[in-house]
Design an enzyme around this catalytic site. Structure first.
Site, PDB file in Angstrom:
ATOM      1  N   HIS A  28       3.496  -2.005 -12.261  1.00 32.55           N
ATOM      2  CA  HIS A  28       3.501  -0.804 -13.052  1.00 32.55           C
ATOM      3  C   HIS A  28       4.811   0.034 -12.518  1.00 32.55           C
ATOM      4  O   HIS A  28       5.635  -0.246 -11.657  1.00 32.55           O
ATOM      5  CB  HIS A  28       2.379   0.053 -12.921  1.00 32.55           C
ATOM      6  CG  HIS A  28       2.066   0.348 -11.517  1.00 32.55           C
ATOM      7  ND1 HIS A  28       1.166  -0.258 -10.833  1.00 32.55           N
ATOM      8  CD2 HIS A  28       2.713   1.235 -10.737  1.00 32.55           C
ATOM      9  CE1 HIS A  28       1.005   0.079  -9.625  1.00 32.55           C
ATOM     10  NE2 HIS A  28       2.070   1.219  -9.434  1.00 32.55           N
TER      11      HIS A  28
HETATM   12  C1  T46 Z   1       1.981   2.157  -6.591  1.00 35.50           C
HETATM   13  C2  T46 Z   1       1.832   1.135  -5.519  1.00 35.50           C
HETATM   14  C3  T46 Z   1       2.755   1.191  -4.435  1.00 35.50           C
HETATM   15  C4  T46 Z   1      -7.128   5.810  -6.827  1.00 35.50           C
HETATM   16  O1  T46 Z   1      -8.588   6.068  -7.254  1.00 35.50           O
HETATM   17  N1  T46 Z   1      -6.564   6.711  -6.260  1.00 35.50           N
HETATM   18  C5  T46 Z   1      -5.094   6.579  -6.050  1.00 35.50           C
HETATM   19  O2  T46 Z   1      -4.577   7.508  -5.397  1.00 35.50           O
HETATM   20  C6  T46 Z   1      -4.810   5.119  -6.044  1.00 35.50           C
HETATM   21  C7  T46 Z   1      -3.049   4.862  -5.819  1.00 35.50           C
HETATM   22  C8  T46 Z   1      -5.258   4.317  -6.799  1.00 35.50           C
HETATM   23  N2  T46 Z   1      -6.575   4.568  -7.189  1.00 35.50           N
HETATM   24  C9  T46 Z   1      -7.603   3.424  -7.806  1.00 35.50           C
HETATM   25  C10 T46 Z   1      -7.265   2.963  -8.964  1.00 35.50           C
HETATM   26  C11 T46 Z   1      -7.430   1.512  -9.133  1.00 35.50           C
HETATM   27  O3  T46 Z   1      -8.934   1.414  -9.244  1.00 35.50           O
HETATM   28  O4  T46 Z   1      -7.613   2.444  -6.905  1.00 35.50           O
HETATM   29  C12 T46 Z   1      -7.535   1.152  -7.467  1.00 35.50           C
HETATM   30  C13 T46 Z   1      -6.359   0.054  -7.462  1.00 35.50           C
HETATM   31  O5  T46 Z   1      -5.055   0.892  -7.821  1.00 35.50           O
HETATM   32  P1  T46 Z   1      -3.748   0.005  -8.315  1.00 35.50           P
HETATM   33  O6  T46 Z   1      -4.510  -1.128  -8.739  1.00 35.50           O
HETATM   34  O7  T46 Z   1      -3.033   0.850  -8.942  1.00 35.50           O
HETATM   35  O8  T46 Z   1      -3.142  -0.408  -6.749  1.00 35.50           O
HETATM   36  P2  T46 Z   1      -1.571  -0.900  -6.684  1.00 35.50           P
HETATM   37  O9  T46 Z   1      -1.900  -1.344  -5.513  1.00 35.50           O
HETATM   38  O10 T46 Z   1      -1.406  -1.830  -7.919  1.00 35.50           O
HETATM   39  O11 T46 Z   1      -0.646   0.381  -6.882  1.00 35.50           O
HETATM   40  C14 T46 Z   1      -0.486   1.252  -6.009  1.00 35.50           C
HETATM   41  C15 T46 Z   1      -0.389   2.494  -6.747  1.00 35.50           C
HETATM   42  O12 T46 Z   1      -1.690   2.617  -7.425  1.00 35.50           O
HETATM   43  C16 T46 Z   1       0.792   2.976  -7.241  1.00 35.50           C
HETATM   44  O13 T46 Z   1       1.033   4.134  -7.599  1.00 35.50           O
HETATM   45  O14 T46 Z   1       3.038   2.729  -6.594  1.00 35.50           O
HETATM   46  O15 T46 Z   1       0.462   1.083  -4.815  1.00 35.50           O
END
Ligand code: T46
Length: 135
Positions: free
Chosen positions: A50
């Protein structure tokens, strides 16, 4: 060099007891509103895929190693290896990111300029391309 992606070397304070790194907001181009960390990533799993509309982040791997593939608004691409607590990656614009090759002890800590907001995410690569081509 990619636009809006800056690898940084953080200053370490080391002595015969070990090492310490301090990050204070005056060292960063943003105020820290949120901290999160990613760990226990299963072997072979990639995350991210993303970009963000308006978010600045500093990524630090405090244990182990992770690779981060970034694509900037000119669709230039580069892979960064974070394999030491004193290496960090500042990502501060329209940048597509993918994290992969997590070592089994990897802990990725992220300091962010904004609170969590799902509306700030661009999770579709075609949409990312549309936005960068019109910006
Ligand atoms: C990024 C990379 C480096 C939350 O509730 N709060 C938060 O602050 C974050 C970051 C995520 N979440 C929830 C949303 C999803 O249900 O945690 C779950 C996993 O998040 P996500 O699939 O977006 O995680 P990554 O590892 O793909 O990405 C993350 C960050 O979301 C993103 O901003 O830059 O790490």
């Amino acid at each position: 060099m990619l636009n809006d992606v800056v690898p940084l070397t953080l200053e370490q304070r080391s002595d015969n007891r070990g090492s310490l790194i301090a990050i204070e907001d005056y060292n960063l181009p943003f105020d820290i509103k949120r901290v999160y960390y990613i760990y226990k990533v299963m072997p072979g799993v990639s995350r991210g895929f993303h970009a963000h509309i308006d978010l600045k982040q500093l990524l630090i791997v405090v244990s182990g190693s992770v690779k981060i593939r970034c694509v900037d608004k000119h669709e230039k691409e580069e892979v960064f290896l974070l394999d030491s607590p004193n290496r960090a990656l500042l990502i501060q614009g329209l940048v597509w990111r993918e994290m992969f090759d997590f070592s089994d002890n990897a802990v990725l800590v992220v300091l962010a300029s904004e609170n969590y907001n799902e509306a700030d995410y661009i999770r579709d690569y075609d949409e990312f391309q549309r936005i960068i081509s019109s910006s």
